[in-house]
Design a protein around this motif. Structure first.
Motif, PDB file in Angstrom:
ATOM      1  N   CYS A  19      16.012  -0.678  -4.377  1.00 52.70           N
ATOM      2  CA  CYS A  19      15.438  -2.713  -3.814  1.00 52.70           C
ATOM      3  C   CYS A  19      16.875  -2.736  -3.664  1.00 52.70           C
ATOM      4  O   CYS A  19      18.368  -2.660  -4.655  1.00 52.70           O
ATOM      5  CB  CYS A  19      14.908  -3.428  -4.627  1.00 52.70           C
ATOM      6  SG  CYS A  19      13.133  -1.845  -4.575  1.00 52.70           S
ATOM      7  N   LEU A  75      12.878   2.187 -11.604  1.00 49.34           N
ATOM      8  CA  LEU A  75      13.237   1.098 -10.742  1.00 49.34           C
ATOM      9  C   LEU A  75      15.135   0.732 -10.764  1.00 49.34           C
ATOM     10  O   LEU A  75      15.688   0.732 -11.671  1.00 49.34           O
ATOM     11  CB  LEU A  75      12.843  -0.707 -10.794  1.00 49.34           C
ATOM     12  CG  LEU A  75      11.573  -0.582 -10.934  1.00 49.34           C
ATOM     13  CD1 LEU A  75      10.873  -1.794 -11.763  1.00 49.34           C
ATOM     14  CD2 LEU A  75      10.765  -0.270 -10.246  1.00 49.34           C
ATOM     15  N   CYS A 117       4.732  -0.927  -6.965  1.00 46.08           N
ATOM     16  CA  CYS A 117       3.301  -1.857  -7.867  1.00 46.08           C
ATOM     17  C   CYS A 117       3.740  -1.402  -9.035  1.00 46.08           C
ATOM     18  O   CYS A 117       4.264  -0.045  -9.667  1.00 46.08           O
ATOM     19  CB  CYS A 117       2.565  -1.328  -6.976  1.00 46.08           C
ATOM     20  SG  CYS A 117       0.528  -1.842  -7.927  1.00 46.08           S
ATOM     21  N   LEU A 118       3.453  -2.228 -10.252  1.00 43.30           N
ATOM     22  CA  LEU A 118       3.706  -1.994 -11.388  1.00 43.30           C
ATOM     23  C   LEU A 118       2.227  -1.863 -11.759  1.00 43.30           C
ATOM     24  O   LEU A 118       1.792  -2.748 -12.121  1.00 43.30           O
ATOM     25  CB  LEU A 118       4.505  -2.971 -12.501  1.00 43.30           C
ATOM     26  CG  LEU A 118       5.962  -2.707 -11.847  1.00 43.30           C
ATOM     27  CD1 LEU A 118       6.970  -3.559 -12.091  1.00 43.30           C
ATOM     28  CD2 LEU A 118       6.856  -1.817 -11.806  1.00 43.30           C
ATOM     29  N   ARG A 167       7.420 -12.127  -6.114  1.00 42.20           N
ATOM     30  CA  ARG A 167       8.949 -12.134  -5.737  1.00 42.20           C
ATOM     31  C   ARG A 167       9.262 -12.319  -7.135  1.00 42.20           C
ATOM     32  O   ARG A 167       9.682 -13.846  -7.202  1.00 42.20           O
ATOM     33  CB  ARG A 167       9.468 -13.097  -4.334  1.00 42.20           C
ATOM     34  CG  ARG A 167       8.023 -12.813  -3.268  1.00 42.20           C
ATOM     35  CD  ARG A 167       9.010 -12.895  -2.055  1.00 42.20           C
ATOM     36  NE  ARG A 167       8.145 -12.151  -0.891  1.00 42.20           N
ATOM     37  CZ  ARG A 167       8.567 -11.342  -0.145  1.00 42.20           C
ATOM     38  NH1 ARG A 167       9.135 -10.390  -0.392  1.00 42.20           N
ATOM     39  NH2 ARG A 167       7.272 -11.039   0.863  1.00 42.20           N
ATOM     40  N   ASP A 168      11.148 -11.301  -6.425  1.00 38.18           N
ATOM     41  CA  ASP A 168      11.270 -11.293  -8.391  1.00 38.18           C
ATOM     42  C   ASP A 168      12.555 -11.985  -7.469  1.00 38.18           C
ATOM     43  O   ASP A 168      12.479 -12.925  -5.851  1.00 38.18           O
ATOM     44  CB  ASP A 168      12.098 -10.156  -8.356  1.00 38.18           C
ATOM     45  CG  ASP A 168      12.653  -9.189  -7.155  1.00 38.18           C
ATOM     46  OD1 ASP A 168      13.449 -10.245  -6.876  1.00 38.18           O
ATOM     47  OD2 ASP A 168      13.105  -8.192  -6.964  1.00 38.18           O
ATOM     48  N   ASN A 224      12.650  -9.753  -3.953  1.00 42.29           N
ATOM     49  CA  ASN A 224      11.887  -8.234  -2.988  1.00 42.29           C
ATOM     50  C   ASN A 224      10.573  -8.238  -4.574  1.00 42.29           C
ATOM     51  O   ASN A 224       9.835  -9.291  -4.705  1.00 42.29           O
ATOM     52  CB  ASN A 224      12.542  -6.959  -4.477  1.00 42.29           C
ATOM     53  CG  ASN A 224      13.819  -6.798  -3.915  1.00 42.29           C
ATOM     54  OD1 ASN A 224      13.782  -5.974  -2.839  1.00 42.29           O
ATOM     55  ND2 ASN A 224      14.655  -6.680  -5.202  1.00 42.29           N
ATOM     56  N   HIS A 248       7.017  -3.277   0.019  1.00 44.15           N
ATOM     57  CA  HIS A 248       6.725  -3.761  -2.055  1.00 44.15           C
ATOM     58  C   HIS A 248       6.333  -2.502  -2.964  1.00 44.15           C
ATOM     59  O   HIS A 248       6.199  -1.333  -2.047  1.00 44.15           O
ATOM     60  CB  HIS A 248       5.525  -4.496  -2.742  1.00 44.15           C
ATOM     61  CG  HIS A 248       4.290  -4.142  -1.881  1.00 44.15           C
ATOM     62  ND1 HIS A 248       3.558  -3.997  -0.896  1.00 44.15           N
ATOM     63  CD2 HIS A 248       3.170  -3.505  -3.191  1.00 44.15           C
ATOM     64  CE1 HIS A 248       2.545  -3.587  -0.714  1.00 44.15           C
ATOM     65  NE2 HIS A 248       2.131  -3.342  -2.603  1.00 44.15           N
ATOM     66  N   VAL A 270       6.669  -7.590  -5.565  1.00 42.24           N
ATOM     67  CA  VAL A 270       5.919  -6.826  -6.511  1.00 42.24           C
ATOM     68  C   VAL A 270       5.053  -7.280  -6.634  1.00 42.24           C
ATOM     69  O   VAL A 270       4.418  -7.990  -6.748  1.00 42.24           O
ATOM     70  CB  VAL A 270       6.681  -7.354  -7.646  1.00 42.24           C
ATOM     71  CG1 VAL A 270       6.423  -5.856  -8.980  1.00 42.24           C
ATOM     72  CG2 VAL A 270       8.502  -6.561  -7.878  1.00 42.24           C
ATOM     73  N   TYR A 297      13.567  -8.552 -15.221  1.00 40.07           N
ATOM     74  CA  TYR A 297      12.400  -7.581 -15.028  1.00 40.07           C
ATOM     75  C   TYR A 297      12.693  -6.432 -17.001  1.00 40.07           C
ATOM     76  O   TYR A 297      12.429  -6.508 -17.119  1.00 40.07           O
ATOM     77  CB  TYR A 297      13.847  -6.073 -13.649  1.00 40.07           C
ATOM     78  CG  TYR A 297      13.378  -6.629 -13.295  1.00 40.07           C
ATOM     79  CD1 TYR A 297      11.659  -5.449 -12.686  1.00 40.07           C
ATOM     80  CD2 TYR A 297      14.000  -6.682 -11.577  1.00 40.07           C
ATOM     81  CE1 TYR A 297      11.208  -5.696 -11.386  1.00 40.07           C
ATOM     82  CE2 TYR A 297      12.782  -7.070 -10.183  1.00 40.07           C
ATOM     83  CZ  TYR A 297      12.227  -6.353 -10.172  1.00 40.07           C
ATOM     84  OH  TYR A 297      11.105  -6.593  -9.128  1.00 40.07           O
TER      85      TYR A 297
END
Length: 130
Positions: free
Chosen positions: A11, A57, A75-76, A110-111, A115, A73, A117, A25
Motif C-alpha cells: 500500500c 503487509l 482483508c485481515l 480506514r487506516d 487505506n 482493500h 481494511v 498496524y
C-alpha cells in the motif's frame, strides 16, 4: 504449474507516513514489524508480518496516495471480530458496516493514511448461500 498464493499486499503511504502506519498496524492492531531487505533500505518501506509462510503487509512511500473514497482493500482475518471492533472504536477509528455474507461477519475501517481494511472472522463456508 504450481498453485499461486498471495505473499504480500503493498500500500502507498506519504513519504513521512511511517510512524502513523507503525502506530496503527503495530500499535493498535499488534502486528509485528519485520525488517525489509537491505536492497530497499533507501525506500523507507515498512513491513509487517501478517500470517504464516511470510504473508506480509508492505507500506511504501509513494507520491500517489490511497483514494479516501476508493473501495479497493485488503482483508485481515481475526479470531475475535468484536474485540477488534471495540479496539478500533476506542482508538477513534470509524467502522463501516459491510454487506452481510454468510459465515463471514465483517466490517471495514480506514487506516490513518486512508487505506481501506476489511476485518472478518471465517465461521464456515459462504458457498451454502450461492
Amino acid at each position: 504449474m504450481e498453485k499461486l498464493r498471495l505473499q504480500h499486499i503493498s500500500c502507498s503511504i506519504p513519504v513521512d507516513g511511517q510512524e502513523e502506519i507503525r502506530a496503527f498496524y503495530g500499535g493498535v492492531l499488534g502486528l509485528e514489524e519485520k525488517p525489509s531487505p537491505k536492497a530497499l533500505a533507501d525506500r523507507n518501506v515498512v513491513w509487517f508480518k501478517a500470517g504464516e509462510n511470510e504473508m506480509e503487509l508492505h507500506f511504501t512511500p509513494d507520491p500517489i496516495l490511497a483514494d479516501p473514497l476508493a473501495q479497493y482493500h485488503f482483508c485481515l482475518e481475526v479470531a475475535e471480530l468484536e474485540q477488534y471492533r471495540v479496539l478500533l472504536i476506542e482508538a477513534d477509528y470509524i467502522i463501516s458496516e459491510a454487506i452481510p455474507i454468510l459465515n463471514r461477519p465483517r466490517f471495514f475501517c480506514r487506516d490513518p493514511l486512508n487505506n481501506l481494511v476489511e476485518f472478518t472472522t471465517i465461521q464456515g463456508s459462504y458457498e451454502e448461500d450461492l
